[in-house]
Design a protein around this motif. Sequence first.
Motif, mmCIF file in Angstrom:
data_model
loop_
_atom_site.group_PDB
_atom_site.id
_atom_site.type_symbol
_atom_site.label_atom_id
_atom_site.label_comp_id
_atom_site.label_asym_id
_atom_site.label_seq_id
_atom_site.Cartn_x
_atom_site.Cartn_y
_atom_site.Cartn_z
ATOM 1 N N TRP A 54 -12.741 -32.737 2.231
ATOM 2 C CA TRP A 54 -13.173 -31.744 1.260
ATOM 3 C C TRP A 54 -13.385 -30.388 1.932
ATOM 4 C CZ3 TRP A 54 -17.702 -28.891 0.659
ATOM 5 C CH2 TRP A 54 -17.801 -28.200 -0.540
ATOM 6 N N LEU A 55 -14.051 -30.399 3.086
ATOM 7 C CA LEU A 55 -14.271 -29.141 3.805
ATOM 8 C C LEU A 55 -12.952 -28.500 4.218
ATOM 9 C CD1 LEU A 55 -17.347 -29.980 6.071
ATOM 10 C CD2 LEU A 55 -17.259 -28.382 4.149
ATOM 11 N N TYR A 56 -12.020 -29.334 4.683
ATOM 12 C CA TYR A 56 -10.725 -28.802 5.102
ATOM 13 C C TYR A 56 -10.000 -28.175 3.912
ATOM 14 C CZ TYR A 56 -5.975 -28.618 6.844
ATOM 15 O OH TYR A 56 -4.723 -28.192 7.191
ATOM 16 N N LEU A 57 -9.993 -28.879 2.784
ATOM 17 C CA LEU A 57 -9.318 -28.355 1.600
ATOM 18 C C LEU A 57 -10.047 -27.122 1.057
ATOM 19 C CD1 LEU A 57 -8.395 -31.649 -0.262
ATOM 20 C CD2 LEU A 57 -6.828 -30.051 0.818
ATOM 21 N N PRO B 152 -6.626 -23.175 4.249
ATOM 22 C CA PRO B 152 -5.766 -22.395 5.133
ATOM 23 C C PRO B 152 -4.453 -22.097 4.426
ATOM 24 C CG PRO B 152 -5.797 -24.683 5.823
ATOM 25 C CD PRO B 152 -6.800 -24.538 4.719
ATOM 26 N N GLY B 153 -3.958 -20.909 4.644
ATOM 27 C CA GLY B 153 -2.706 -20.518 4.004
ATOM 28 C C GLY B 153 -1.510 -21.132 4.711
ATOM 29 N N ASP C 227 0.616 -25.676 5.821
ATOM 30 C CA ASP C 227 -0.217 -24.953 6.766
ATOM 31 C C ASP C 227 0.128 -25.439 8.181
ATOM 32 O OD1 ASP C 227 -1.536 -27.401 7.108
ATOM 33 O OD2 ASP C 227 -3.289 -26.812 5.964
ATOM 34 N N ALA C 228 -0.533 -24.891 9.173
ATOM 35 C CA ALA C 228 -0.206 -25.225 10.566
ATOM 36 C C ALA C 228 -0.396 -26.716 10.850
ATOM 37 C CB ALA C 228 -1.034 -24.384 11.528
ATOM 38 N N GLN D 247 1.782 -31.372 -5.517
ATOM 39 C CA GLN D 247 1.460 -30.588 -4.321
ATOM 40 C C GLN D 247 0.035 -30.877 -3.859
ATOM 41 O OE1 GLN D 247 2.048 -26.398 -4.902
ATOM 42 N NE2 GLN D 247 4.242 -26.611 -5.275
ATOM 43 N N GLU D 248 -0.879 -30.977 -4.792
ATOM 44 C CA GLU D 248 -2.280 -31.243 -4.434
ATOM 45 C C GLU D 248 -2.434 -32.623 -3.808
ATOM 46 O OE1 GLU D 248 -6.156 -30.590 -3.637
ATOM 47 O OE2 GLU D 248 -4.627 -29.136 -4.202
ATOM 48 N N GLU D 249 -1.725 -33.608 -4.322
ATOM 49 C CA GLU D 249 -1.784 -34.947 -3.725
ATOM 50 C C GLU D 249 -1.244 -34.931 -2.298
ATOM 51 O OE1 GLU D 249 0.226 -37.590 -6.397
ATOM 52 O OE2 GLU D 249 -1.415 -37.574 -7.838
ATOM 53 N N ILE D 250 -0.148 -34.226 -2.075
ATOM 54 C CA ILE D 250 0.425 -34.150 -0.729
ATOM 55 C C ILE D 250 -0.508 -33.352 0.179
ATOM 56 C CG2 ILE D 250 2.375 -33.306 0.650
ATOM 57 C CD1 ILE D 250 4.134 -33.991 -1.819
ATOM 58 N N ARG D 251 -1.130 -32.313 -0.359
ATOM 59 C CA ARG D 251 -2.100 -31.529 0.426
ATOM 60 C C ARG D 251 -3.258 -32.418 0.872
ATOM 61 N NH1 ARG D 251 -1.931 -26.439 0.477
ATOM 62 N NH2 ARG D 251 -1.210 -26.153 -1.647
ATOM 63 N N GLN D 252 -3.765 -33.250 -0.034
ATOM 64 C CA GLN D 252 -4.866 -34.146 0.304
ATOM 65 C C GLN D 252 -4.442 -35.169 1.352
ATOM 66 O OE1 GLN D 252 -6.283 -35.787 -3.380
ATOM 67 N NE2 GLN D 252 -7.060 -33.831 -4.114
ATOM 68 N N LEU D 253 -3.243 -35.686 1.211
ATOM 69 C CA LEU D 253 -2.731 -36.649 2.189
ATOM 70 C C LEU D 253 -2.626 -36.007 3.569
ATOM 71 C CD1 LEU D 253 -1.413 -39.324 3.046
ATOM 72 C CD2 LEU D 253 0.744 -38.440 2.130
ATOM 73 N N LEU D 254 -2.035 -34.828 3.644
ATOM 74 C CA LEU D 254 -1.901 -34.150 4.934
ATOM 75 C C LEU D 254 -3.264 -33.727 5.486
ATOM 76 C CD1 LEU D 254 1.335 -32.053 4.312
ATOM 77 C CD2 LEU D 254 1.094 -34.151 5.657
ATOM 78 N N ALA D 255 -4.197 -33.357 4.602
ATOM 79 C CA ALA D 255 -5.545 -32.995 5.061
ATOM 80 C C ALA D 255 -6.227 -34.199 5.690
ATOM 81 C CB ALA D 255 -6.377 -32.455 3.903
ATOM 82 N N LEU D 256 -6.089 -35.357 5.056
ATOM 83 C CA LEU D 256 -6.677 -36.577 5.607
ATOM 84 C C LEU D 256 -6.069 -36.909 6.965
ATOM 85 C CD1 LEU D 256 -8.498 -39.070 5.283
ATOM 86 C CD2 LEU D 256 -6.587 -40.169 4.096
#
Length: 165
Positions: A12-15, A19-20, A29-30, A78-87
């Motif tokens: 949650w903090l990461y999301l 980061p752009g 993101d990086a 996109q949000e699901e993939i963002r969450q997966l990559l964030a995890l």
Amino acid sequence: IASGAVLAGAGWLYLRRGPGPAKGLQWLDARGRTIVAALAPVVLEGALPGPQAARAQALGEVVAAFDRAVAGLSPAVQEEIRQLLALLGIAAGRFIVAGVRSAWHEATPEEVAAFLRRWRSSRFGLLRAGYQALTQLLVAAWYGNAASWEQIGYPGPPALGREPA
């Protein structure tokens, strides 16, 4: 339960920081770029060029194509993939959920392959879905690249508006 709460909070903090996109990319993101770059050689083993310079260029093209593909998906996906990559991008998530001890840029192909095998055959549908999303996007990113076509004997898409030879 405690480790799940820690992972959820860290994700949650990461999301939340949001980061752009990394330089030269539209969506990744990086951290996401690093993860995709670590997964691509394992998922595409045997398909990428062998010489080091050509391989590095091909990997860069795969990451860019992955980025373009995700940027073209619906915001919900996109949000699901963002969450997966964030995890996968936080150390605790990478270790607990993926079983990869090393940072992604230091992970060995064996570590990455073991992670992918675990997710592919997991009893949890969510992990299997994550595996499918990552691997299908990577495969599409490579085989959508004209540099891969000669190897598989594909002459490329037909030219529109011309008579067939």
